[in-house]
Structure formats: C-alpha cells, structure tokens
Scaffold this active site. Structure first.
Site, short mmCIF file in Angstrom:
data_model
loop_
_atom_site.label_atom_id
_atom_site.label_comp_id
_atom_site.label_asym_id
_atom_site.label_seq_id
_atom_site.Cartn_x
_atom_site.Cartn_y
_atom_site.Cartn_z
N ASP A 472 42.23 37.28 35.72
CA ASP A 472 40.99 36.53 35.91
C ASP A 472 41.13 35.51 37.04
O ASP A 472 42.24 35.11 37.41
CB ASP A 472 40.61 35.81 34.61
CG ASP A 472 39.10 35.67 34.44
OD1 ASP A 472 38.37 35.80 35.44
OD2 ASP A 472 38.66 35.42 33.30
N ASP A 541 30.48 38.86 33.37
CA ASP A 541 30.65 38.18 32.08
C ASP A 541 29.42 38.35 31.20
O ASP A 541 29.47 38.05 30.00
CB ASP A 541 30.89 36.68 32.30
CG ASP A 541 32.34 36.37 32.62
OD1 ASP A 541 33.19 37.28 32.53
OD2 ASP A 541 32.63 35.21 32.98
#
Length: 720
Positions: A472, A541
C-alpha cells in the site's frame, strides 16, 4: 518481418499496423501511423506555402518548416512552435538540433536500465535511430520495438552526454507522434479517490489537452494514458490510438491540435518537479511508453491493450495463473483484532470455500491506529497472541493461503525508525512537516533507505511462509527538498521511483511465487509501471458495488481483468452508506478477481450459504472472467442506469447485467451478445434453455429481473 528499411524509409510493422518514418535532411518525419502498409510512395508528404512566419532550416527552401512537418521528435528553439518532446540546457541556451546519424536493427527487445520494460521479446524486433547534436555534444537514440503477436509498439529514448560540459535535461518524453488533420475525440481515464478510472470523452479542439500528475505517483485523478479516436468511432468500429506509460511517478500526457488542425501526441515524465543533471559521459533513459492501435473500435483497442499487458507486462509466472478468492480482515476488524478473532474469520472463510486469508494493517510495531508505527516492520506478538509464524501456520492448517499488508514507503513520526533516522523522511529544510493520514514518505531517492527497506522486507519474506503481499501507499509526496541543492531536489522525484523499482524488482524476482498486489489508497498508483512487478491491483478503496461499475468499466479500456481485485463488502457500505443486495454485490465483484471484505462471523446462516454458493460458482467461472475476452455491452457512463459486461472463453460465455435504480413503466432491456458462432448452440446454465449464437447476437436476450430485492442478473452459457 516486423521492421523494414528501404533507403530513407523505415517501416515499423506490427500485426495489423504500420509506423512509417522518413529520414529527410537528418530529420525524422512521420509519414503514416495506422493500418498496415507494405509500401509507401510519399502520397501525403507535407508541404507548406511560403510565408513569413515559418522557421526554415535552409534559406533556399522556404516551403519546408519544422512547425508543419509531422515528426517523432519535437525539438525546442528551431522553429517548431508546438509542444516539444525534448528540452535540454547546454552551454548558455536550450536550442537543440539533433540530426540523424545511423539506424540499427536489433533482434528482440531491450530492457531499460532501472525501469520497467516489456518481457517476452523473443519474437520482437527493435529499430534504433541514432541522432546527434554536434553543437550541444549530445547523442539521442530513439528505440521502437514491434511485437509479432500484437499491434503495439514499445518506445523509449536514451540521451548521452558525449561532450565535456554538464548538461541539464528539463524535458525528455518517452513518445511523441504527429497525426494528420482530422475530426478526433480524446478519451481519458480520470476521477478522484474512491472513483478512479472515470471515462471522459470529448471532441478535440485547437489547443492542448493535457493530463498530468505531480504527486510523486500516477495518482487517483489521472491515469498515465490517453486515447485518440476518430470522432465516429464506436465500440465495434473506427480507428483508435492509445499512448501509455510504464511509469509510476510524475507524468504528463497531452494531445495538441495546432493552427493547421494537425495533431501531436506526447507522453513521459512530467517536467514539473523534474530536471536531470547529465555529466560528461553520462546517460539518461526515459521510461518505456506503449503505442497501441486498432481499426476495430474501442473494443478492438481494449482487446489489443489487455492482451499485450497480459503477455508482456504482467510477470510471466502470474500472467495466466488464476487468482485465489480472498478475504481481507480490514473492513471486518480495522485495527481492533486479536488472534482469536482472526482465526474465527479464517474458520468461516474456510467453510464457505475462500482460498486466501489476508491480514491487513495493524500487525506490526505499536500500530493500534493510523497515527503511529509505520516503518517499524517487526511483529507485535502481544497483539497477535504469538509469533507471525504461528498465525500463518494456523491459517495454513485450515487449508487457506496467507497474505499480509505492508506500507513500506511510509514512516510515522511516532516510530522507532523515525527516532533513529528523521533525515530519512522526505522533507524540505527548515520547514514543518506536511502530514497526510498523519504520515510521511520515506526518501527512496536515498540509497541507504532503499538498502534498509530491501533488507527489512527480505527478512520478513524469507522468515515467513507468505503467499500474498498487499503493498500500500496511502499518501502523496510533499516537501521535496532532501537534495543538497536546487538541481538535486529537482532530481528527487525520479530518483524516488528508481529506488522503488529497485526494491520491487528485487523482491518479486527473489520471491517469484508470492502474489503481490499494488494498492495506493485503492487506485492511486494503478499503472503499468507497478503492474510490471505486481500482477494484481486493488482498483479502488470504494467497495460499493454500484460505485464500482464505472471504476471497473474504465479499467477495462486498457487493463486485463486478471489484474483487478474486486471485493464483496458489508452493507450499509462503509464508503457510500448504500444498501445493495448480496447477489448484486457478488455479481459485480465476479467481474474481477473475487474477494470478500466483511465480517463473516457476524453474518446470518442464510448469508453465509449465499456466499458459499457465490464462491462455488466463481470457481467455475473464474477462467472465463480472468482469461477470457471482455465485451462492454452497456457502459455505465454518467447518467446511465444500467451496465452489462460479457466474457468469452473457449466454449463458455458469461453475461452480467446490473440496474442501478428501479424504474416503473419501462420495457426490460434486451442485450445482444458479441462474438459467438452463428450456428453454435449455447445452453443457459440453471435454465436448460438452448439458443443459437445468431439468436443471442442479433435478436438478443431480455434482462427481466425477478420481483423483489434484485438489481442484477448473471447468465452463464456453455456451448454444446
């Protein structure tokens, strides 16, 4: 033969397209870029009427101007007033005049040092144009690689300082091409956090259309690519060109229509926050760019790009390896978990047939929220109730693979790493930190930082039996300034990306069986540079099924489905607050690589049974979705109330239809399928009805939705 040289003409031929370049008086003129041509007779040579505003390289030929010639190199200061592709400071000016010296034909493709490059180039050919500027003492090489199995050309540049004085590169694009005047549309993939890859199409007008990122990453808001098409191009018909960049940092891509309606395309590193000091005898390489072409409309372009990415960009070990169905604990627990909770989740995942358990943020250091501990990549054994090895063993004993979340490019002020090395954070001297998600960015332009992260992650992966890594990056870069002077700071952003590529290349080659997934707050770095090392991308997301429709639609323009993670999450959705039926959440996620992001332990027995049925079905459909050809039947553009996608693979066809909002007093939609055999017979699974290919393609099938809580329908056909 992919490449042919006929005196002053150079043919760079792909399967169905040609890029033809003429060398004239040392300049490289673009004669044709489009459908394949075996021979060319100067039918569209560009001339210009003599007038006072043209810059002419020779005073006795006033009808030849670089401002009107179609070229593959745009130089600064010689009278070409369009956007340049190269701008270099030398001596006391930035004027360059690169002239052709020779060409070289190279078997196969080339790997660009320190940067991602296409692989599997055995059946490719590369043409190199070598040019020199004898005043600036610079040598420029343009490389074009044609692939036998595609309509894609890969290109990059090499700039060498062959003099004794230092030069400074201010701009060096990877690709530039000029096209004739015409009526064109430009298509870009834009958006924002949680709504990435929004498709925007508009008419090209005189002026410059530009997209770019100066965030240190390619970003949620822009994708490093542009599509140009004839204005009448549809999904099935019309000419389409795409330019894409294998780069994960600051980029720019633009299309310029000049005063004569000629069109210039360019893509490369963004000149904002960029300069490169080129000492005597040093070399600079631009990132690789791709030039895709199709004469079969937008669907044809998508098939071309998707196939090329799968065959030549995604690491070979994963290009056609079916992805496991995963569950990620993030939306189930966030930071609040103990070992017992994780194993309960793993137990439920095993019962419904899920194959991979992923432990997300919160397993390391003093990490109980997002305000601390980034950089401290050691296991918090108190929180896990034992070692990470023990947890992995427990998960594996349940028949599940094990995955782990990391964010190795970040550092928290409240961390052991920052207290030991505050100078490792990217920071302008004498200024306060600028925070995002209360975190800072490590300076990957610093070789000491790169070495530390390589060693730290190497230890993590070598000491634990990990099957999957989610990598990430949850903020963009600010406060550039770690360089010793202004020019060093301007080099920092590109050096950062070179450091990143050094790390990920090392790890993915050493641990070639680990499935790495790229994430940057979702799709904040969903680009081909990362995809060259990480076979899978977390596209957003935003896990809301309806919001995912346009995100997945935009991704399909250029990227293969096998690269895209898509999850079923809880309702109300954590990002949108929307309540969507579980069946529809499953249907939408099954358009990508299926996963789950919810608390299975809190679901009813009925919901668990429904998920078990979804998982079982997807295992049957998985090769069709992940390896098949995709067709966009109804596009979820702005204002659309529907979406429909079809996948074909071998003898199977899957159709997914989604209605966004219920409506009254309207006829049900009829879908006409694509690319079936007219005389073939196709049986609808679960129904038993048999249709001919001609019937499904030309008459279509009506998407009647059952009464009640239904927003979608999924059809699975098998050819008899």
């Amino acid at each position: 033969m992919a490449i042919k040289i006929d005196k002053h003409l150079f043919y760079i031929n792909t399967k169905n397209s040609s890029l033809i370049i003429e060398e004239r008086d040392g300049y490289l003129l673009l004669k044709h870029l489009g459908r394949k041509i075996e021979s060319y007779h100067f039918s569209n040579t560009v001339f210009e009427r003599d007038h006072a505003f043209s810059g002419n390289p020779r005073s006795n030929e006033r009808s030849f101007s670089l401002d009107t010639q179609r070229q593959v190199l745009g130089q600064h200061g010689l009278g070409d007033f369009r956007q340049p592709s190269l701008q270099v400071q030398h001596a006391n000016n930035e004027v360059t005049d690169f002239r052709f010296v020779e060409s070289q034909l190279i078997k196969g493709g080339l790997e660009v040092p320190g940067l991602p490059s296409p692989h599997s180039t055995e059946d490719a050919e590369t043409l190199a144009f070598i040019l020199e500027d004898t005043v600036a003492h610079l040598r420029l090489t343009l490389y074009y690689t044609a692939f036998e199995d595609s309509n894609t050309i890969a290109t990059f540049t090499k700039l060498e300082n062959i003099g004794r004085e230092t030069a400074v590169i201010h701009k060096n694009l990877s690709l530039m091409a000029d096209l004739p005047a015409g009526t064109y549309d430009v298509i870009s993939l834009q958006g924002a956090y949680a709504r990435e890859k929004t498709v925007r199409r508009h008419k090209l007008e005189q002026g410059i259309f530009k997209i770019a990122s100066n965030r240190g990453a390619s970003g949620h808001t822009q994708t490093p690519s542009l599509i140009l098409c004839d204005s009448e191009t549809t999904e099935e018909a019309g000419q389409v060109w795409a330019i894409q960049l294998l780069y994960s940092g600051n980029f720019e891509a633009w299309i310029q229509q000049n005063q004569l309606n000629e069109v210039r395309l360019g893509i490369g590193i963004n000149e904002d926050n960029f300069a490169w000091k080129l000492e005597a005898r040093q070399t600079f390489y631009s990132p690789v760019a791709l030039l895709n072409y199709s004469a079969q409309g937008l669907t044809g372009l998508s098939h071309e790009s998707q196939a090329f990415v799968q065959e030549h960009i995604i690491p070979k070990a994963f290009a056609k390896r079916e992805r496991p169905i995963l569950i990620n604990n993030w939306e189930a627990t966030y930071f609040d978990f103990k070992k017992e909770k994780l194993l309960e989740l793993a137990d439920e995942a095993q019962k419904v047939g899920i194959e991979l358990f992923v432990l997300d943020d919160g397993w390391f250091g003093n990490r109980f929220d997002d305000n601390r501990a980034l950089g401290d990549w050691f296991v918090n054994e108190d929180k896990l109730g034992g070692s990470l090895t023990e947890l992995i063993s427990e998960v594996h004993s349940r028949g599940l693979q094990f995955g782990l979340w990391v964010e190795p490019e970040m550092i928290s002020v409240d961390s052991q790493l920052y207290r030991a090395h505050p100078d490792w954070a990217i920071q302008a001297p004498d200024r306060d930190h600028t925070y995002s998600r209360n975190q800072l960015v490590l300076d990957y332009a610093n070789p000491d930082v790169v070495a530390y992260i390589k060693e730290t992650l190497d230890q993590l992966l070598s000491q634990h039996d990990i099957d999957y890594i989610k990598w990430d990056m949850n903020r963009n870069i600010t406060n550039l300034g770690n360089g010793t002077n202004y020019l060093a700071t301007k080099m920092q952003s590109h050096k950062y990306i070179l450091g990143l590529y050094e790390i990920v290349k090392y790890l993915t080659e050493k641990y070639e069986n680990i499935l790495f997934e790229s994430c940057s707050g979702g799709g904040g770095r969903n680009d081909l540079g990362m995809m060259r090392y990480f076979p899978q991308v977390w596209a957003s997301d935003n896990t809301d099924a309806i919001a995912r429709l346009p995100i997945q639609y935009g991704s399909s323009y250029l990227y293969p489905t096998i690269s895209m993670g898509a999850h079923v999450s809880a309702v109300p959705n954590h990002q949108m607050g929307r309540i969507t039926p579980l069946a529809t959440r499953g249907h939408v996620a099954m358009m990508g690589n299926l996963g789950y992001e919810l608390d299975l332990t809190s679901l009813s027995d009925e919901e668990k049974a429904a998920i078990a049925d979804q998982v079982k079905l997807y295992k049957e459909l998985r090769p069709v979705v992940q390896l098949g050809r995709q067709y966009r039947l109804i596009n979820p553009d702005v204002g659309s109330n529907e979406a429909a996608v079809q996948f074909n693979y071998e003898d199977q066809t899957i159709v997914t239809y989604v209605r966004v909002l219920s409506v009254v007093e309207t006829m049900e939609t009829t879908l006409k399928l694509k690319d079936l055999e007219e005389e073939g017979l196709y049986e609808l699974q679960g129904n038993g009805a048999v249709y001919s290919g001609a019937e499904l393609m030309y008459a279509g099938i009506t998407m009647n939705l059952p009464q009640g809580d239904y927003l979608s329908r999924q059809l699975h056909f098998i050819k008899k």
